[in-house]
Design a protein around this motif. Structure first.
Motif, PDB file in Angstrom:
ATOM      1  N   CYS A  22       0.847  -1.184   0.000  1.00 10.54           N
ATOM      2  CA  CYS A  22       0.000   0.000   0.000  1.00 10.54           C
ATOM      3  C   CYS A  22       0.884   1.235   0.000  1.00 10.54           C
ATOM      4  O   CYS A  22       2.078   1.153   0.273  1.00 10.54           O
ATOM      5  CB  CYS A  22      -0.955   0.008   1.193  1.00 10.54           C
ATOM      6  SG  CYS A  22      -0.181   0.218   2.788  1.00 10.54           S
ATOM      7  N   GLN A  23       0.286   2.363  -0.319  1.00  4.46           N
ATOM      8  CA  GLN A  23       1.035   3.606  -0.320  1.00  4.46           C
ATOM      9  C   GLN A  23       1.292   4.052   1.104  1.00  4.46           C
ATOM     10  O   GLN A  23       0.472   3.825   2.000  1.00  4.46           O
ATOM     11  CB  GLN A  23       0.283   4.684  -1.088  1.00  4.46           C
ATOM     12  CG  GLN A  23       0.240   4.409  -2.575  1.00  4.46           C
ATOM     13  CD  GLN A  23      -0.421   5.534  -3.335  1.00  4.46           C
ATOM     14  OE1 GLN A  23      -0.892   6.508  -2.764  1.00  4.46           O
ATOM     15  NE2 GLN A  23      -0.463   5.403  -4.644  1.00  4.46           N
ATOM     16  N   GLU A  26      -1.304   5.120   4.067  1.00  6.37           N
ATOM     17  CA  GLU A  26      -2.623   4.515   3.890  1.00  6.37           C
ATOM     18  C   GLU A  26      -2.771   3.207   4.658  1.00  6.37           C
ATOM     19  O   GLU A  26      -3.731   2.464   4.455  1.00  6.37           O
ATOM     20  CB  GLU A  26      -2.909   4.303   2.402  1.00  6.37           C
ATOM     21  CG  GLU A  26      -3.028   5.617   1.646  1.00  6.37           C
ATOM     22  CD  GLU A  26      -3.465   5.437   0.207  1.00  6.37           C
ATOM     23  OE1 GLU A  26      -3.739   4.293  -0.211  1.00  6.37           O
ATOM     24  OE2 GLU A  26      -3.532   6.447  -0.497  1.00  6.37           O
ATOM     25  N   ALA A  29      -6.113   2.859   6.714  1.00  4.09           N
ATOM     26  CA  ALA A  29      -7.270   2.587   5.850  1.00  4.09           C
ATOM     27  C   ALA A  29      -7.244   1.132   5.379  1.00  4.09           C
ATOM     28  O   ALA A  29      -8.293   0.466   5.348  1.00  4.09           O
ATOM     29  CB  ALA A  29      -7.279   3.532   4.653  1.00  4.09           C
TER      30      ALA A  29
END
Length: 107
Positions: A22-23, A26, A29
């Motif tokens: 994931c970035q 993030e 989330a």
């Protein structure tokens, strides 16, 4: 401005570990999404009628997509009653069986 930094996150869904990319920034989330998927899959598994992990995953995806599209349950919202969930899962399983049977992929 450079490309977003990618990081990995180890998570568990229905007791199985996954490493997800994931970035940066993030992760929270993604953890919330994993928790929602895990909750949905465990709920389906706990009803006891379906054992195949792939079927559970497909039904969970359908349930979550349906809830999102209908503006229904989201994280933190009240869960449907067990009888309602059971009936909904049964309808989804019938639809899944019919779709897989048409493709000749039913196990």
């Amino acid at each position: 401005m450079g490309a977003p930094t990618t990081t990995t996150l180890e998570v568990s869904i229905m007791g199985q570990s996954y490493v997800l990319a994931c970035q940066e920034g993030e992760q929270d989330a993604l953890r919330q999404a994993v928790a929602e998927v895990d909750r949905e899959m465990c709920s389906i598994r706990d009803l006891g009628r379906i054992r195949a992990r792939e079927r559970i995953a497909v039904l969970a995806a359908l349930n979550l997509a349906h809830a999102k599209l209908s503006g229904g349950a989201s994280a933190g919202a009240a869960a449907p009653a067990p009888a309602e969930l059971g009936a909904r899962l049964q309808r989804l399983q019938q639809r899944l069986d019919a779709a897989l049977d048409e493709d000749g992929q039913l196990l």
